[in-house]
Design a protein around this motif. Sequence first.
Motif, short mmCIF file in Angstrom:
data_model
loop_
_atom_site.label_atom_id
_atom_site.label_comp_id
_atom_site.label_asym_id
_atom_site.label_seq_id
_atom_site.Cartn_x
_atom_site.Cartn_y
_atom_site.Cartn_z
N ASP A 73 -29.03 -33.83 3.48
CA ASP A 73 -29.18 -33.19 4.77
C ASP A 73 -28.30 -33.94 5.76
OD1 ASP A 73 -30.23 -31.27 6.48
OD2 ASP A 73 -31.92 -32.54 7.09
N ASN A 74 -27.66 -33.23 6.67
CA ASN A 74 -26.77 -33.84 7.67
C ASN A 74 -25.71 -34.73 7.03
OD1 ASN A 74 -28.12 -32.59 9.82
ND2 ASN A 74 -29.65 -34.22 9.85
N GLN A 75 -25.13 -34.25 5.94
CA GLN A 75 -24.06 -34.92 5.21
C GLN A 75 -24.46 -36.27 4.64
OE1 GLN A 75 -20.74 -34.59 8.08
NE2 GLN A 75 -19.87 -33.14 6.61
N GLU A 76 -25.75 -36.53 4.47
CA GLU A 76 -26.22 -37.77 3.85
C GLU A 76 -26.97 -37.44 2.58
OE1 GLU A 76 -28.46 -41.90 4.95
OE2 GLU A 76 -29.32 -40.07 5.75
N LEU A 77 -26.52 -38.00 1.47
CA LEU A 77 -27.18 -37.88 0.19
C LEU A 77 -28.12 -39.06 0.03
CD1 LEU A 77 -27.39 -36.52 -2.65
CD2 LEU A 77 -25.58 -38.09 -3.37
N VAL A 78 -29.39 -38.77 -0.24
CA VAL A 78 -30.39 -39.82 -0.42
C VAL A 78 -31.03 -39.61 -1.79
CG1 VAL A 78 -32.52 -40.85 0.46
CG2 VAL A 78 -30.85 -39.90 2.06
N ILE A 79 -31.01 -40.64 -2.61
CA ILE A 79 -31.65 -40.61 -3.93
C ILE A 79 -32.59 -41.80 -4.02
CG2 ILE A 79 -31.30 -40.71 -6.42
CD1 ILE A 79 -28.54 -39.51 -5.99
N LYS A 80 -33.86 -41.52 -4.32
CA LYS A 80 -34.80 -42.63 -4.46
C LYS A 80 -35.52 -42.52 -5.81
CE LYS A 80 -38.57 -40.48 -1.88
NZ LYS A 80 -39.49 -40.62 -0.78
N LYS A 103 -13.52 -29.11 -8.03
CA LYS A 103 -14.48 -29.50 -7.00
C LYS A 103 -15.43 -30.60 -7.48
CE LYS A 103 -14.56 -25.28 -4.28
NZ LYS A 103 -15.41 -24.26 -3.67
N ASP A 104 -15.40 -30.97 -8.76
CA ASP A 104 -16.27 -32.01 -9.28
C ASP A 104 -15.96 -33.35 -8.60
OD1 ASP A 104 -17.03 -30.00 -10.97
OD2 ASP A 104 -16.20 -30.90 -12.78
N PHE A 105 -17.00 -34.17 -8.41
CA PHE A 105 -16.79 -35.49 -7.83
C PHE A 105 -17.86 -36.46 -8.33
CE2 PHE A 105 -19.38 -33.10 -4.90
CZ PHE A 105 -20.33 -34.00 -4.44
N TYR A 106 -17.65 -37.75 -8.05
CA TYR A 106 -18.47 -38.82 -8.60
C TYR A 106 -18.69 -39.90 -7.56
CZ TYR A 106 -18.84 -43.39 -10.88
OH TYR A 106 -19.20 -44.66 -11.21
N ASP A 124 -17.85 -30.37 2.60
CA ASP A 124 -18.91 -29.38 2.44
C ASP A 124 -19.23 -29.22 0.95
OD1 ASP A 124 -20.74 -27.28 2.92
OD2 ASP A 124 -19.15 -25.79 2.64
N ILE A 125 -20.46 -29.50 0.57
CA ILE A 125 -20.85 -29.34 -0.82
C ILE A 125 -22.05 -28.40 -0.94
CG2 ILE A 125 -19.92 -31.55 -1.56
CD1 ILE A 125 -22.83 -32.59 -1.63
N SER A 126 -22.16 -27.46 -0.03
CA SER A 126 -23.27 -26.52 -0.11
C SER A 126 -23.07 -25.60 -1.31
CB SER A 126 -23.37 -25.71 1.18
OG SER A 126 -22.19 -25.00 1.40
N LEU A 148 -27.69 -27.09 -2.82
CA LEU A 148 -27.57 -27.93 -1.63
C LEU A 148 -27.22 -27.07 -0.43
CD1 LEU A 148 -25.57 -30.92 -3.12
CD2 LEU A 148 -28.01 -30.78 -2.69
N PRO A 149 -27.58 -27.44 0.77
CA PRO A 149 -28.29 -28.64 1.19
C PRO A 149 -29.79 -28.55 0.88
CG PRO A 149 -27.81 -27.28 3.09
CD PRO A 149 -27.18 -26.61 1.90
#
Length: 164
Positions: A73-80, A103-106, A124-126, A148-149
């Motif tokens: 959300d808001n261009q921030e990826l959060v993984i916990k 379009k793949d990325f790492y 943009d990765i929606s 996403l998002p």
Amino acid sequence: MKTSWYKEPWAWLVFFLPLSAVVAGIATLIIANTDPDTLVVGDYYKKGKAINLELTKIKHAQKLGMAFALKFDNQELVIKPTGIDKEFPLLNVNFYHPTQQEKDFYFAMTADASGVFRQIIEKDISGKWRITISPFENHWKIQNTISLPQANFIDILPKPFEAN
């Protein structure tokens, strides 16, 4: 009086049909050779062995109880981490677009002081993505298909990709 053959409409129809098939065949050949499909795999046997290895890694993640929660959300990826109580020094996170390989990325993500992995993504990765998460040692793997998002956390659990 007889008319010349080139003045007869049926003669042109007889010539036009085979000629159009030849032109269409040449056009198809040119298109097939200039735009190859990058999603087609040449060596199916090796790819099959690699798939079996990946399934072993997924089963290992299931056995260990690995699970994560993801939010973008808001261009921030959060993984916990939400599975086992373990700290990870580094996570390999791959995003695969379902149809467009370019379009793949790492990301190689490191945890902050609270054990949460954060990454700012400028582009943009929606849309729909296939995501894989694995540790630095690469001995287990989690993969899911997500959209996403995501304003709320969604669970990322170890399971094989479903055929869509």
